[in-house]
Write a protein that holds these residues in place. Structure first.
Motif, PDB file in Angstrom:
ATOM      1  N   ARG A 232      14.440   6.497 -31.085  1.00  0.00           N
ATOM      2  CA  ARG A 232      14.878   6.810 -29.730  1.00  0.00           C
ATOM      3  C   ARG A 232      14.001   6.061 -28.724  1.00  0.00           C
ATOM      4  N   PRO A 233      14.604   5.436 -27.711  1.00  0.00           N
ATOM      5  CA  PRO A 233      13.822   4.652 -26.758  1.00  0.00           C
ATOM      6  C   PRO A 233      12.848   5.485 -25.945  1.00  0.00           C
ATOM      7  N   GLU A 234      13.177   6.761 -25.714  1.00  0.00           N
ATOM      8  CA  GLU A 234      12.267   7.599 -24.939  1.00  0.00           C
ATOM      9  C   GLU A 234      10.906   7.722 -25.624  1.00  0.00           C
ATOM     10  N   ILE A 235      10.929   7.832 -26.954  1.00  0.00           N
ATOM     11  CA  ILE A 235       9.683   7.960 -27.712  1.00  0.00           C
ATOM     12  C   ILE A 235       8.917   6.641 -27.705  1.00  0.00           C
ATOM     13  N   ILE A 236       9.631   5.533 -27.905  1.00  0.00           N
ATOM     14  CA  ILE A 236       8.975   4.222 -27.933  1.00  0.00           C
ATOM     15  C   ILE A 236       8.380   3.894 -26.571  1.00  0.00           C
ATOM     16  N   VAL A 237       9.105   4.198 -25.518  1.00  0.00           N
ATOM     17  CA  VAL A 237       8.599   3.953 -24.156  1.00  0.00           C
ATOM     18  C   VAL A 237       7.284   4.682 -23.934  1.00  0.00           C
ATOM     19  N   GLN A 238       7.236   5.963 -24.298  1.00  0.00           N
ATOM     20  CA  GLN A 238       6.016   6.740 -24.086  1.00  0.00           C
ATOM     21  C   GLN A 238       4.862   6.188 -24.913  1.00  0.00           C
ATOM     22  N   SER A 239       5.157   5.804 -26.155  1.00  0.00           N
ATOM     23  CA  SER A 239       4.101   5.247 -27.016  1.00  0.00           C
ATOM     24  C   SER A 239       3.559   3.947 -26.442  1.00  0.00           C
ATOM     25  N   LEU A 240       4.447   3.070 -25.994  1.00  0.00           N
ATOM     26  CA  LEU A 240       4.000   1.800 -25.417  1.00  0.00           C
ATOM     27  C   LEU A 240       3.155   2.030 -24.174  1.00  0.00           C
ATOM     28  N   GLY A 244      -1.008   1.281 -22.978  1.00  0.00           N
ATOM     29  CA  GLY A 244      -1.324   0.464 -21.814  1.00  0.00           C
ATOM     30  C   GLY A 244      -0.275  -0.562 -21.444  1.00  0.00           C
ATOM     31  N   VAL A 245       0.867  -0.535 -22.128  1.00  0.00           N
ATOM     32  CA  VAL A 245       1.949  -1.466 -21.806  1.00  0.00           C
ATOM     33  C   VAL A 245       2.674  -0.975 -20.559  1.00  0.00           C
ATOM     34  N   ASN A 246       3.001  -1.875 -19.658  1.00  0.00           N
ATOM     35  CA  ASN A 246       3.811  -1.531 -18.482  1.00  0.00           C
ATOM     36  C   ASN A 246       4.648  -2.742 -18.077  1.00  0.00           C
ATOM     37  N   GLU A 247       5.441  -2.575 -17.027  1.00  0.00           N
ATOM     38  CA  GLU A 247       6.356  -3.638 -16.624  1.00  0.00           C
ATOM     39  C   GLU A 247       5.618  -4.909 -16.205  1.00  0.00           C
ATOM     40  N   LYS A 248       4.464  -4.768 -15.623  1.00  0.00           N
ATOM     41  CA  LYS A 248       3.702  -5.941 -15.191  1.00  0.00           C
ATOM     42  C   LYS A 248       2.862  -6.542 -16.320  1.00  0.00           C
ATOM     43  N   ASP A 249       2.618  -5.769 -17.328  1.00  0.00           N
ATOM     44  CA  ASP A 249       1.856  -6.235 -18.489  1.00  0.00           C
ATOM     45  C   ASP A 249       2.614  -5.828 -19.752  1.00  0.00           C
ATOM     46  N   PRO A 250       3.764  -6.474 -19.992  1.00  0.00           N
ATOM     47  CA  PRO A 250       4.642  -6.047 -21.083  1.00  0.00           C
ATOM     48  C   PRO A 250       4.110  -6.433 -22.463  1.00  0.00           C
ATOM     49  N   LEU A 274       9.723  -3.133 -20.809  1.00  0.00           N
ATOM     50  CA  LEU A 274       8.342  -3.133 -21.296  1.00  0.00           C
ATOM     51  C   LEU A 274       8.105  -4.199 -22.357  1.00  0.00           C
ATOM     52  N   ILE A 275       9.143  -4.985 -22.660  1.00  0.00           N
ATOM     53  CA  ILE A 275       9.078  -5.948 -23.759  1.00  0.00           C
ATOM     54  C   ILE A 275       9.394  -7.348 -23.239  1.00  0.00           C
ATOM     55  N   LYS A 276       8.656  -8.317 -23.739  1.00  0.00           N
ATOM     56  CA  LYS A 276       8.979  -9.718 -23.466  1.00  0.00           C
ATOM     57  C   LYS A 276       9.121 -10.438 -24.798  1.00  0.00           C
ATOM     58  N   SER A 277      10.338 -10.845 -25.107  1.00  0.00           N
ATOM     59  CA  SER A 277      10.627 -11.551 -26.346  1.00  0.00           C
ATOM     60  C   SER A 277      11.856 -12.419 -26.141  1.00  0.00           C
ATOM     61  N   ASN A 278      11.931 -13.510 -26.874  1.00  0.00           N
ATOM     62  CA  ASN A 278      13.102 -14.384 -26.808  1.00  0.00           C
ATOM     63  C   ASN A 278      14.019 -14.223 -28.007  1.00  0.00           C
ATOM     64  N   ASN A 279      13.664 -13.298 -28.929  1.00  0.00           N
ATOM     65  CA  ASN A 279      14.422 -13.174 -30.170  1.00  0.00           C
ATOM     66  C   ASN A 279      14.671 -11.712 -30.518  1.00  0.00           C
ATOM     67  N   TYR A 280      15.955 -11.347 -30.559  1.00  0.00           N
ATOM     68  CA  TYR A 280      16.345  -9.977 -30.894  1.00  0.00           C
ATOM     69  C   TYR A 280      17.236 -10.000 -32.131  1.00  0.00           C
ATOM     70  N   TYR A 304      20.130  -9.116 -19.807  1.00  0.00           N
ATOM     71  CA  TYR A 304      19.703  -8.991 -18.414  1.00  0.00           C
ATOM     72  C   TYR A 304      18.461  -8.117 -18.267  1.00  0.00           C
ATOM     73  N   ASN A 305      17.632  -8.148 -19.292  1.00  0.00           N
ATOM     74  CA  ASN A 305      16.338  -7.472 -19.275  1.00  0.00           C
ATOM     75  C   ASN A 305      15.526  -7.953 -18.069  1.00  0.00           C
ATOM     76  N   SER A 306      14.952  -7.015 -17.352  1.00  0.00           N
ATOM     77  CA  SER A 306      14.190  -7.353 -16.147  1.00  0.00           C
ATOM     78  C   SER A 306      12.956  -8.186 -16.438  1.00  0.00           C
ATOM     79  N   ASN A 307      12.503  -8.214 -17.696  1.00  0.00           N
ATOM     80  CA  ASN A 307      11.313  -8.989 -18.045  1.00  0.00           C
ATOM     81  C   ASN A 307      11.658 -10.315 -18.715  1.00  0.00           C
TER      82      ASN A 307
END
Length: 350
Positions: A232-240, A244-250, A274-280, A304-307
């Protein structure tokens, strides 16, 4: 010669064609360049017969086997593996699993209490020397011979809830829910689809099997992979965020294995921000009659990921796009690919 004596200088992995499930085989290397093999899930019952068996024929050691959670499209192939003669020729050093009482899968679809074999019993019978480890975010950082695992899911509370509700949850396995795209999204552009707010149709506790997924960031010597199982993304978001992961430091990662085959309820805009990647990577053949995936909304959120940076983004599917369209319709089209600087590619070996 055992596989952990093979010298390796490059990580390779395959997202096996596991029907509507997950089965990932990773061959990386430790600090001494000895091969380190990781098998994550086993897909459906047919997965072992049609693809996993062939991949394992030349492997004599699995350093780490991970059963992310107990859904049939992840465990059934492993049960068939353990019941085959091939298991006698392969050493397994360690198994990660969170389950007090796994039972055999009936017809590759549902976990059936009426069937007798217990997966844990199979392990004890066939691989009594193998180390069994329960995993949650309380483990945080794990290291296996220089290979790093950052555990992002499940929480200890979710694991405890799973165990407490085990008997009653078995009965819920027969409940069906549709996790295909909102049909109206098929008429919207991808960019417009991304504006649809993330709104899962189940709470975390109502989605306990997926919520209990073992998900983690894997750092090999040469690449990194974010492996999200059916989490679930809610759990992954909280863990990240806790790390110390955030939108400015993904989190910067080479590959992301998208959760739950690209289903609507398992990838949020907040998580992708919260993620920056070119491969999914998306593992699915399009799903079943009752559970279709990937969703168009998930594709739109990735594109259209904001990062996003200015580089080309790649979404890899382990089945052909035409075969996916036959099952779920025109979830992406040529017009979509003209915008957003991205590619949709059928590829499962990396």
């Amino acid at each position: 010669m055992t596989s952990n004596l093979i010298k390796r200088t490059k990580t390779e992995f395959i997202v096996l064609p596991a029907f509507h499930g997950d089965c990932i085989l990773i061959k990386t290397y430790d600090i001494n360049h000895n091969e380190f093999t990781i098998l994550i899930d086993g897909g459906t019952a047919q997965t072992f017969r049609y693809s996993l068996k062939e991949e394992l024929k030349n492997i004599s050691r699995i350093n780490l086997l991970i059963l992310t959670h107990i859904d049939s499209d992840h465990i059934a192939g492993l049960i068939n593996f353990f019941k085959s003669s091939l298991i006698d020729n392969i050493n397994i050093d360690e198994i990660w699993m969170n389950n007090p009482d796994l039972v055999e899968v009936n017809n590759g679809e549902l976990i059936s209490v009426k069937q007798g074999d217990n997966f844990k019993k199979l392990i004890l019978e066939k691989k009594s020397e193998t180390k069994l480890s329960q995993i949650s975010i309380s483990d945080r950082l794990l290291n296996r011979s220089g290979i790093e695992f950052t555990i992002l899911s499940p929480t200890s509370a979710i694991v405890n809830e799973l165990y407490e509700r085990w008997e009653s949850l078995r009965l819920l396995q027969n409940n069906k829910s549709n996790i295909s795209s909102v049909k109206s999204a098929y008429t919207l552009s991808l960019e417009e689809s991304n504006k649809i707010s993330f709104s899962p149709d189940k709470s975390i506790n109502e989605d306990i099997f997926n919520s209990s997924s073992i998900s983690f960031l894997l750092k090999c010597p040469d690449i990194s992979l974010l492996l999200l199982a059916d989490s679930r993304p809610e759990i992954i978001v909280q863990s990240l965020r806790d790390f110390g992961v955030n939108e400015k430091d993904p989190l910067i990662v080479d590959y992301v294995k998208v959760s739950h085959h690209g289903s609507l309820n398992n990838t949020s805009q907040e998580l992708l921000g919260l993620i920056k990647s070119n491969n999914y990577l998306i593992s699915t053949n399009g799903g079943t009659a009752d559970h279709k995936h990937p969703s168009r909304e998930t594709i739109s959120r990735i594109v259209y990921n904001s990062n996003r940076n200015d580089e080309v983004l790649n979404i890899f599917f382990n089945y052909t796009l035409n075969s996916l369209r036959e099952r779920i319709g025109d979830f992406i089209n040529e017009i979509d690919l003209e915008h957003g600087n991205w590619n949709a590619t059928s590829q499962n070996r990396f």
